[in-house]
Design a protein around this motif. Structure first.
Motif, PDB file in Angstrom:
ATOM      1  N   MET A   1       0.847  -1.195   0.000  1.00  0.00           N
ATOM      2  CA  MET A   1       0.000   0.000   0.000  1.00  0.00           C
ATOM      3  C   MET A   1       0.883   1.245   0.000  1.00  0.00           C
ATOM      4  O   MET A   1       1.822   1.338   0.791  1.00  0.00           O
ATOM      5  CB  MET A   1      -0.897   0.008   1.250  1.00  0.00           C
ATOM      6  N   PRO A   2       0.601   2.237  -0.866  1.00  0.00           N
ATOM      7  CA  PRO A   2       1.417   3.441  -0.873  1.00  0.00           C
ATOM      8  C   PRO A   2       1.340   4.150   0.467  1.00  0.00           C
ATOM      9  O   PRO A   2       0.348   4.068   1.185  1.00  0.00           O
ATOM     10  CB  PRO A   2       0.761   4.286  -1.989  1.00  0.00           C
ATOM     11  N   SER A   3       2.372   4.868   0.821  1.00  0.00           N
ATOM     12  CA  SER A   3       2.386   5.636   2.055  1.00  0.00           C
ATOM     13  C   SER A   3       1.262   6.651   2.065  1.00  0.00           C
ATOM     14  O   SER A   3       0.887   7.208   1.035  1.00  0.00           O
ATOM     15  CB  SER A   3       3.725   6.370   2.185  1.00  0.00           C
ATOM     16  N   ARG A   4       0.722   6.928   3.269  1.00  0.00           N
ATOM     17  CA  ARG A   4      -0.335   7.925   3.387  1.00  0.00           C
ATOM     18  C   ARG A   4       0.128   9.289   2.905  1.00  0.00           C
ATOM     19  O   ARG A   4      -0.664  10.106   2.452  1.00  0.00           O
ATOM     20  CB  ARG A   4      -0.830   8.014   4.829  1.00  0.00           C
ATOM     21  N   MET A   5       1.431   9.569   3.015  1.00  0.00           N
ATOM     22  CA  MET A   5       1.928  10.882   2.635  1.00  0.00           C
ATOM     23  C   MET A   5       1.900  11.074   1.127  1.00  0.00           C
ATOM     24  O   MET A   5       2.027  12.182   0.647  1.00  0.00           O
ATOM     25  CB  MET A   5       3.339  11.081   3.180  1.00  0.00           C
ATOM     26  N   THR A   6       1.751   9.989   0.345  1.00  0.00           N
ATOM     27  CA  THR A   6       1.682  10.149  -1.094  1.00  0.00           C
ATOM     28  C   THR A   6       0.256  10.411  -1.571  1.00  0.00           C
ATOM     29  O   THR A   6       0.048  10.760  -2.719  1.00  0.00           O
ATOM     30  CB  THR A   6       2.205   8.886  -1.802  1.00  0.00           C
ATOM     31  N   ALA A   7      -0.735  10.197  -0.699  1.00  0.00           N
ATOM     32  CA  ALA A   7      -2.121  10.351  -1.111  1.00  0.00           C
ATOM     33  C   ALA A   7      -2.572  11.787  -0.920  1.00  0.00           C
ATOM     34  O   ALA A   7      -2.307  12.422   0.107  1.00  0.00           O
ATOM     35  CB  ALA A   7      -3.020   9.398  -0.315  1.00  0.00           C
ATOM     36  N   GLY A   8      -3.274  12.313  -1.922  1.00  0.00           N
ATOM     37  CA  GLY A   8      -3.895  13.619  -1.803  1.00  0.00           C
ATOM     38  C   GLY A   8      -5.320  13.469  -1.298  1.00  0.00           C
ATOM     39  O   GLY A   8      -5.938  12.416  -1.433  1.00  0.00           O
ATOM     40  N   LEU A  25      -7.924  16.376   9.524  1.00  0.00           N
ATOM     41  CA  LEU A  25      -7.001  15.453   8.867  1.00  0.00           C
ATOM     42  C   LEU A  25      -5.725  16.197   8.474  1.00  0.00           C
ATOM     43  O   LEU A  25      -5.365  16.260   7.298  1.00  0.00           O
ATOM     44  CB  LEU A  25      -7.660  14.840   7.627  1.00  0.00           C
ATOM     45  N   PRO A  26      -5.018  16.766   9.445  1.00  0.00           N
ATOM     46  CA  PRO A  26      -3.854  17.598   9.113  1.00  0.00           C
ATOM     47  C   PRO A  26      -2.707  16.819   8.484  1.00  0.00           C
ATOM     48  O   PRO A  26      -1.808  17.418   7.897  1.00  0.00           O
ATOM     49  CB  PRO A  26      -3.455  18.181  10.473  1.00  0.00           C
ATOM     50  N   GLU A  27      -2.736  15.490   8.609  1.00  0.00           N
ATOM     51  CA  GLU A  27      -1.645  14.680   8.057  1.00  0.00           C
ATOM     52  C   GLU A  27      -1.715  14.542   6.543  1.00  0.00           C
ATOM     53  O   GLU A  27      -0.780  14.041   5.916  1.00  0.00           O
ATOM     54  CB  GLU A  27      -1.633  13.288   8.708  1.00  0.00           C
ATOM     55  N   PHE A  28      -2.832  14.963   5.938  1.00  0.00           N
ATOM     56  CA  PHE A  28      -2.978  14.865   4.490  1.00  0.00           C
ATOM     57  C   PHE A  28      -2.857  16.235   3.832  1.00  0.00           C
ATOM     58  O   PHE A  28      -3.253  17.252   4.410  1.00  0.00           O
ATOM     59  CB  PHE A  28      -4.342  14.272   4.120  1.00  0.00           C
ATOM     60  N   ARG A  29      -2.356  16.231   2.627  1.00  0.00           N
ATOM     61  CA  ARG A  29      -2.362  17.453   1.809  1.00  0.00           C
ATOM     62  C   ARG A  29      -3.744  17.571   1.172  1.00  0.00           C
ATOM     63  O   ARG A  29      -4.124  16.769   0.330  1.00  0.00           O
ATOM     64  CB  ARG A  29      -1.288  17.364   0.719  1.00  0.00           C
ATOM     65  N   ALA A  30      -4.495  18.572   1.593  1.00  0.00           N
ATOM     66  CA  ALA A  30      -5.876  18.721   1.138  1.00  0.00           C
ATOM     67  C   ALA A  30      -5.981  19.748   0.017  1.00  0.00           C
ATOM     68  O   ALA A  30      -5.364  20.816   0.069  1.00  0.00           O
ATOM     69  CB  ALA A  30      -6.777  19.136   2.295  1.00  0.00           C
ATOM     70  N   VAL A  31      -6.746  19.397  -0.988  1.00  0.00           N
ATOM     71  CA  VAL A  31      -7.120  20.325  -2.047  1.00  0.00           C
ATOM     72  C   VAL A  31      -8.625  20.541  -1.924  1.00  0.00           C
ATOM     73  O   VAL A  31      -9.394  19.581  -1.895  1.00  0.00           O
ATOM     74  CB  VAL A  31      -6.776  19.764  -3.441  1.00  0.00           C
ATOM     75  N   ILE A  32      -9.037  21.802  -1.831  1.00  0.00           N
ATOM     76  CA  ILE A  32     -10.449  22.137  -1.666  1.00  0.00           C
ATOM     77  C   ILE A  32     -10.998  22.682  -2.970  1.00  0.00           C
ATOM     78  O   ILE A  32     -10.468  23.638  -3.531  1.00  0.00           O
ATOM     79  CB  ILE A  32     -10.649  23.153  -0.527  1.00  0.00           C
ATOM     80  N   SER A  33     -12.055  22.050  -3.450  1.00  0.00           N
ATOM     81  CA  SER A  33     -12.704  22.481  -4.686  1.00  0.00           C
ATOM     82  C   SER A  33     -14.204  22.197  -4.569  1.00  0.00           C
ATOM     83  O   SER A  33     -14.680  21.138  -4.978  1.00  0.00           O
ATOM     84  CB  SER A  33     -12.115  21.737  -5.895  1.00  0.00           C
ATOM     85  N   PRO A  34     -14.958  23.125  -3.985  1.00  0.00           N
ATOM     86  CA  PRO A  34     -16.388  22.875  -3.785  1.00  0.00           C
ATOM     87  C   PRO A  34     -17.117  22.634  -5.103  1.00  0.00           C
ATOM     88  O   PRO A  34     -16.919  23.364  -6.077  1.00  0.00           O
ATOM     89  CB  PRO A  34     -16.885  24.163  -3.123  1.00  0.00           C
ATOM     90  N   VAL A  35     -17.931  21.585  -5.133  1.00  0.00           N
ATOM     91  CA  VAL A  35     -18.753  21.325  -6.321  1.00  0.00           C
ATOM     92  C   VAL A  35     -20.161  21.858  -6.144  1.00  0.00           C
ATOM     93  O   VAL A  35     -20.964  21.807  -7.075  1.00  0.00           O
ATOM     94  CB  VAL A  35     -18.795  19.825  -6.679  1.00  0.00           C
ATOM     95  N   LEU A  36     -20.451  22.387  -4.954  1.00  0.00           N
ATOM     96  CA  LEU A  36     -21.747  23.013  -4.699  1.00  0.00           C
ATOM     97  C   LEU A  36     -21.532  24.348  -3.995  1.00  0.00           C
ATOM     98  O   LEU A  36     -20.705  24.453  -3.092  1.00  0.00           O
ATOM     99  CB  LEU A  36     -22.624  22.118  -3.801  1.00  0.00           C
ATOM    100  N   ARG A  37     -22.262  25.365  -4.439  1.00  0.00           N
ATOM    101  CA  ARG A  37     -22.247  26.666  -3.773  1.00  0.00           C
ATOM    102  C   ARG A  37     -23.622  26.906  -3.163  1.00  0.00           C
ATOM    103  O   ARG A  37     -24.646  26.777  -3.844  1.00  0.00           O
ATOM    104  CB  ARG A  37     -21.915  27.774  -4.773  1.00  0.00           C
ATOM    105  N   ILE A  38     -23.649  27.216  -1.870  1.00  0.00           N
ATOM    106  CA  ILE A  38     -24.907  27.440  -1.168  1.00  0.00           C
ATOM    107  C   ILE A  38     -25.331  28.890  -1.362  1.00  0.00           C
ATOM    108  O   ILE A  38     -24.579  29.818  -1.034  1.00  0.00           O
ATOM    109  CB  ILE A  38     -24.764  27.130   0.335  1.00  0.00           C
ATOM    110  N   GLU A  39     -26.533  29.088  -1.904  1.00  0.00           N
ATOM    111  CA  GLU A  39     -27.070  30.428  -2.143  1.00  0.00           C
ATOM    112  C   GLU A  39     -28.464  30.528  -1.540  1.00  0.00           C
ATOM    113  O   GLU A  39     -29.341  29.726  -1.877  1.00  0.00           O
ATOM    114  CB  GLU A  39     -27.150  30.716  -3.646  1.00  0.00           C
ATOM    115  N   PRO A  40     -28.712  31.493  -0.638  1.00  0.00           N
ATOM    116  CA  PRO A  40     -30.067  31.668  -0.109  1.00  0.00           C
ATOM    117  C   PRO A  40     -31.045  32.014  -1.230  1.00  0.00           C
ATOM    118  O   PRO A  40     -30.672  32.657  -2.223  1.00  0.00           O
ATOM    119  CB  PRO A  40     -29.921  32.844   0.863  1.00  0.00           C
ATOM    120  N   VAL A  41     -32.287  31.573  -1.084  1.00  0.00           N
ATOM    121  CA  VAL A  41     -33.341  31.915  -2.042  1.00  0.00           C
ATOM    122  C   VAL A  41     -34.488  32.564  -1.291  1.00  0.00           C
ATOM    123  O   VAL A  41     -34.613  32.419  -0.066  1.00  0.00           O
ATOM    124  CB  VAL A  41     -33.842  30.666  -2.810  1.00  0.00           C
TER     125      VAL A  41
END
Length: 221
Positions: A1-8, A25-41
């Motif tokens: 199994m690849p090391s956890r440090m290689t997983a994004g 989960l500070p041990e992982f390199r996180a990339v944030i890309s929201p696929v939903l934007r919350i908008e009041p109606v």
């Protein structure tokens, strides 16, 4: 199994939710890309503010109901209940699954209104009111680069709709996906590339954290 440090770690919930989850989960390199934007109606805000009891299936709906003033709030799980308590509601909470709200609804001794998003995963036997929209967003450049790389990508899935949206964005995915679904319904909604998959024991953030670490070989089953 690849090391956890290689997983994004690709987080696709709304920005604030993703940042809060990444902090767990500070041990992982996180990339944030929201696929939903919350908008009041537009909605009947005065009616919600006057309602004696509310049902919340998402923390995003709490603000629409105004100050709690000790009113009853039936909440799907712990995070939603926390937000409702901070707003001044008297809370009763389920176990994270919508089904757990049914006995709470049946035992409530006051009329209830369910403010919710335009896209609803489960209908409840109470009056509903749409108070926000969940607008689809494409993946950003960092997310696309992560998926095009050679390292494994941990992909937490938190709703059937986000799972379906993400599956449609995977046409150029080269990375091995390690998918953590918050529920069986979410896992079933995934129609993207196959890969390792795990379902959280309960639909709460802590169980998702454990599932991700287990998949990455950091906890023992």
């Amino acid at each position: 199994m690849p090391s956890r440090m290689t997983a994004g770690l690709l987080l696709t919930r709304p920005e604030a939710d993703s940042r809060r989850f990444a902090a767990m989960l500070p041990e992982f390199r996180a990339v944030i890309s929201p696929v939903l934007r919350i908008e009041p109606v537009a909605h009947d805000a005065a009616r919600l503010r006057a309602a004696r009891g509310l049902v919340f299936t998402s923390a995003h709906a709490v603000a629409s109901a105004g100050p709690g003033r000790g009113r009853l709030a039936l909440c799907v799980g712990g995070r939603t209940a926390q937000v409702a308590r901070e707003a001044g509601f008297e809370t009763r909470e389920g176990n994270g699954f919508a089904d757990s709200l049914f006995p709470l609804i049946e035992s409530a001794e006051t009329p209830l209104i369910h403010p919710h998003g335009r896209y609803l995963a489960r209908e409840l036997p109470v009056e509903g009111m749409v108070v926000y929209d969940q607008i689809a967003q494409p993946l950003n450049e960092d997310a696309r680069a992560l998926l095009a790389g050679e390292a494994p990508v941990l992909l937490p899935l938190f709703s059937p709709r986000s799972a379906r949206l993400l599956a449609g964005y995977m046409t150029d995915c080269r990375a091995e996906l390690w998918i953590a679904a918050i529920s069986p319904a979410v896992a079933q909604a995934w129609q993207g590339p196959s890969g390792r998959q795990i379902i959280a024991e309960t639909p709460i953030a802590g169980a998702m954290i454990s599932a991700i670490r287990l998949m990455a070989g950091m906890e023992q089953s």
